[in-house]
Design a protein around this motif. Structure first.
Motif, PDB file in Angstrom:
ATOM      1  N   THR A   1      -3.705 -57.064  -4.569  1.00 57.95           N
ATOM      2  CA  THR A   1      -4.399 -55.784  -4.695  1.00 57.95           C
ATOM      3  C   THR A   1      -4.306 -54.963  -3.411  1.00 57.95           C
ATOM      4  OG1 THR A   1      -6.424 -57.030  -4.218  1.00 57.95           O
ATOM      5  CG2 THR A   1      -6.027 -56.398  -6.505  1.00 57.95           C
ATOM      6  N   SER A   2      -3.946 -55.592  -2.288  1.00 57.74           N
ATOM      7  CA  SER A   2      -3.713 -54.855  -1.052  1.00 57.74           C
ATOM      8  C   SER A   2      -2.283 -54.340  -0.976  1.00 57.74           C
ATOM      9  CB  SER A   2      -3.993 -55.746   0.164  1.00 57.74           C
ATOM     10  OG  SER A   2      -5.330 -56.177   0.192  1.00 57.74           O
ATOM     11  N   VAL A   3      -1.336 -55.158  -1.439  1.00 56.26           N
ATOM     12  CA  VAL A   3       0.077 -54.806  -1.325  1.00 56.26           C
ATOM     13  C   VAL A   3       0.492 -53.775  -2.359  1.00 56.26           C
ATOM     14  CG1 VAL A   3       2.429 -55.738  -1.377  1.00 56.26           C
ATOM     15  CG2 VAL A   3       0.567 -57.103  -0.413  1.00 56.26           C
ATOM     16  N   LEU A   4      -0.071 -53.859  -3.568  1.00 55.81           N
ATOM     17  CA  LEU A   4       0.371 -53.015  -4.677  1.00 55.81           C
ATOM     18  C   LEU A   4       0.297 -51.514  -4.390  1.00 55.81           C
ATOM     19  CD1 LEU A   4       1.503 -52.960  -7.515  1.00 55.81           C
ATOM     20  CD2 LEU A   4      -0.826 -53.127  -8.408  1.00 55.81           C
ATOM     21  N   PRO A   5      -0.799 -50.988  -3.807  1.00 52.44           N
ATOM     22  CA  PRO A   5      -0.830 -49.543  -3.560  1.00 52.44           C
ATOM     23  C   PRO A   5       0.290 -49.061  -2.646  1.00 52.44           C
ATOM     24  CG  PRO A   5      -3.028 -50.478  -3.386  1.00 52.44           C
ATOM     25  CD  PRO A   5      -2.077 -51.625  -3.444  1.00 52.44           C
TER      26      PRO A   5
ATOM     27  N   VAL B   1       9.048 -51.687   5.016  1.00 55.67           N
ATOM     28  CA  VAL B   1       9.136 -53.000   5.646  1.00 55.67           C
ATOM     29  C   VAL B   1       7.942 -53.851   5.229  1.00 55.67           C
ATOM     30  CG1 VAL B   1       9.279 -54.252   7.830  1.00 55.67           C
ATOM     31  CG2 VAL B   1      10.305 -51.968   7.632  1.00 55.67           C
ATOM     32  N   LEU B   2       8.226 -55.057   4.778  1.00 52.10           N
ATOM     33  CA  LEU B   2       7.192 -56.042   4.490  1.00 52.10           C
ATOM     34  C   LEU B   2       7.582 -57.332   5.183  1.00 52.10           C
ATOM     35  CD1 LEU B   2       6.768 -55.541   0.629  1.00 52.10           C
ATOM     36  CD2 LEU B   2       5.258 -54.665   2.403  1.00 52.10           C
ATOM     37  N   CYS B   3       6.614 -57.995   5.817  1.00 52.13           N
ATOM     38  CA  CYS B   3       6.915 -59.281   6.438  1.00 52.13           C
ATOM     39  C   CYS B   3       7.200 -60.304   5.335  1.00 52.13           C
ATOM     40  CB  CYS B   3       5.777 -59.752   7.330  1.00 52.13           C
ATOM     41  SG  CYS B   3       4.230 -60.044   6.476  1.00 52.13           S
ATOM     42  N   ALA B   4       7.733 -61.458   5.712  1.00 55.54           N
ATOM     43  CA  ALA B   4       8.198 -62.443   4.727  1.00 55.54           C
ATOM     44  C   ALA B   4       7.092 -62.844   3.764  1.00 55.54           C
ATOM     45  CB  ALA B   4       8.752 -63.667   5.441  1.00 55.54           C
TER      46      ALA B   4
ATOM     47  N   ALA C   1       5.189 -59.321  -2.944  1.00 57.13           N
ATOM     48  CA  ALA C   1       5.792 -58.148  -3.571  1.00 57.13           C
ATOM     49  C   ALA C   1       6.752 -58.535  -4.689  1.00 57.13           C
ATOM     50  CB  ALA C   1       6.523 -57.323  -2.514  1.00 57.13           C
ATOM     51  N   ASP C   2       7.506 -59.606  -4.488  1.00 56.89           N
ATOM     52  CA  ASP C   2       8.435 -60.048  -5.529  1.00 56.89           C
ATOM     53  C   ASP C   2       7.685 -60.412  -6.809  1.00 56.89           C
ATOM     54  OD1 ASP C   2      10.685 -59.681  -4.005  1.00 56.89           O
ATOM     55  OD2 ASP C   2      10.772 -61.741  -3.279  1.00 56.89           O
ATOM     56  N   ARG C   3       6.533 -61.089  -6.651  1.00 57.38           N
ATOM     57  CA  ARG C   3       5.747 -61.437  -7.832  1.00 57.38           C
ATOM     58  C   ARG C   3       5.196 -60.189  -8.507  1.00 57.38           C
ATOM     59  NH1 ARG C   3       3.706 -65.694  -4.352  1.00 57.38           N
ATOM     60  NH2 ARG C   3       1.813 -64.463  -4.009  1.00 57.38           N
TER      61      ARG C   3
ATOM     62  N   ARG D   1      -3.904 -64.773 -11.621  1.00 53.41           N
ATOM     63  CA  ARG D   1      -3.801 -65.340 -10.271  1.00 53.41           C
ATOM     64  C   ARG D   1      -2.792 -66.477 -10.217  1.00 53.41           C
ATOM     65  NH1 ARG D   1      -9.711 -64.365  -9.814  1.00 53.41           N
ATOM     66  NH2 ARG D   1      -9.918 -62.593  -8.391  1.00 53.41           N
ATOM     67  N   ALA D   2      -2.708 -67.236 -11.299  1.00 54.68           N
ATOM     68  CA  ALA D   2      -1.742 -68.334 -11.340  1.00 54.68           C
ATOM     69  C   ALA D   2      -0.313 -67.820 -11.201  1.00 54.68           C
ATOM     70  CB  ALA D   2      -1.897 -69.124 -12.633  1.00 54.68           C
ATOM     71  N   ASN D   3      -0.086 -66.584 -11.633  1.00 53.15           N
ATOM     72  CA  ASN D   3       1.230 -65.969 -11.533  1.00 53.15           C
ATOM     73  C   ASN D   3       1.385 -65.085 -10.288  1.00 53.15           C
ATOM     74  OD1 ASN D   3       2.869 -66.556 -14.126  1.00 53.15           O
ATOM     75  ND2 ASN D   3       0.834 -66.062 -14.897  1.00 53.15           N
TER      76      ASN D   3
END
Length: 204
Positions: A91-95, A127-130, A136-138, A199-201
């Motif tokens: 929920t932090s990365v998505l926006p 740029v996103l750290c590893a 992000a891929d998920r 969350r499992a995914n």
């Protein structure tokens, strides 16, 4: 010269980051702010290329990160956003992914990596750290949109529709619509069950 505004509620963090940036010949700190109120106007006045922003400064729910990135990116010239966070929650990365106008790193990122991320973000890269790239891929494979993710995340712990509406700035009917849509997509019986499956995914 890359012009940077540092936004963090801690004066120690602002001073430390500004001192780090001062060691680089091609980066300059042009201003510091300790709240998000008026940040867009301050950026318009100082005309930075990039805002280095503590994600926790956006608001308690992180709901406005994407909109803030978009608002800064619409300025002329556009301002890029590099968010720093302690947690890589979806929920932090998505926006930030949705805005396509900024980057995100964990706060424990090494100084040299942060400097390089500033240069790349100012040049127009995202740029996103590893650790965040894995998240992000998920998310890129998630069936949920941003609103459905936010609603399910807030209701998965047993919170009610009214609470979620107040936190997200939605009407209760909109929250209910997003929740039902999310449950259809993840196959949950209710918000708690749907949240567990999501969350499992790695989707919330």
């Amino acid at each position: 010269m890359i012009r940077v505004v540092v936004a963090d509620e801690s004066s120690l963090v602002r001073t430390t980051l500004s001192a780090l940036l001062a060691t680089e010949d091609d980066i300059s700190t042009v201003g510091e702010v300790d709240t998000c109120e008026g940040l867009v106007d301050a950026a318009a006045a100082w005309r930075p290329d990039l805002v280095l922003l503590d994600l926790d400064l956006v608001d308690a729910t992180h709901a406005h990160a994407g909109r803030l990135a978009e608002a800064l990116h619409r300025q002329d010239p556009p301002v890029r956003l590099l968010l720093l966070t302690t947690l890589g929650r979806p929920t932090s990365v998505l926006p930030v992914l949705s805005a396509k106008a900024g980057s995100m790193l964990l706060k424990n990122t090494a100084p040299r990596q942060m400097i390089e991320a500033i240069r790349r973000t100012a040049a127009g890269e995202q740029v996103l750290c590893a650790e965040l790239e894995t998240t992000a891929d998920r998310l890129r494979n998630s069936p949920l949109n941003e609103a459905e993710t936010a609603v399910l995340d807030r209701m998965a712990c047993g919170g009610g529709i009214a609470d979620a509406a107040a936190q997200l700035g939605f009407s209760q009917s909109v929250v209910q619509r997003h929740l039902l849509s999310a449950l259809r997509k993840v196959g949950g019986r209710d918000a708690v069950d749907g949240g567990r499956k999501a969350r499992a995914n790695g989707w919330v």
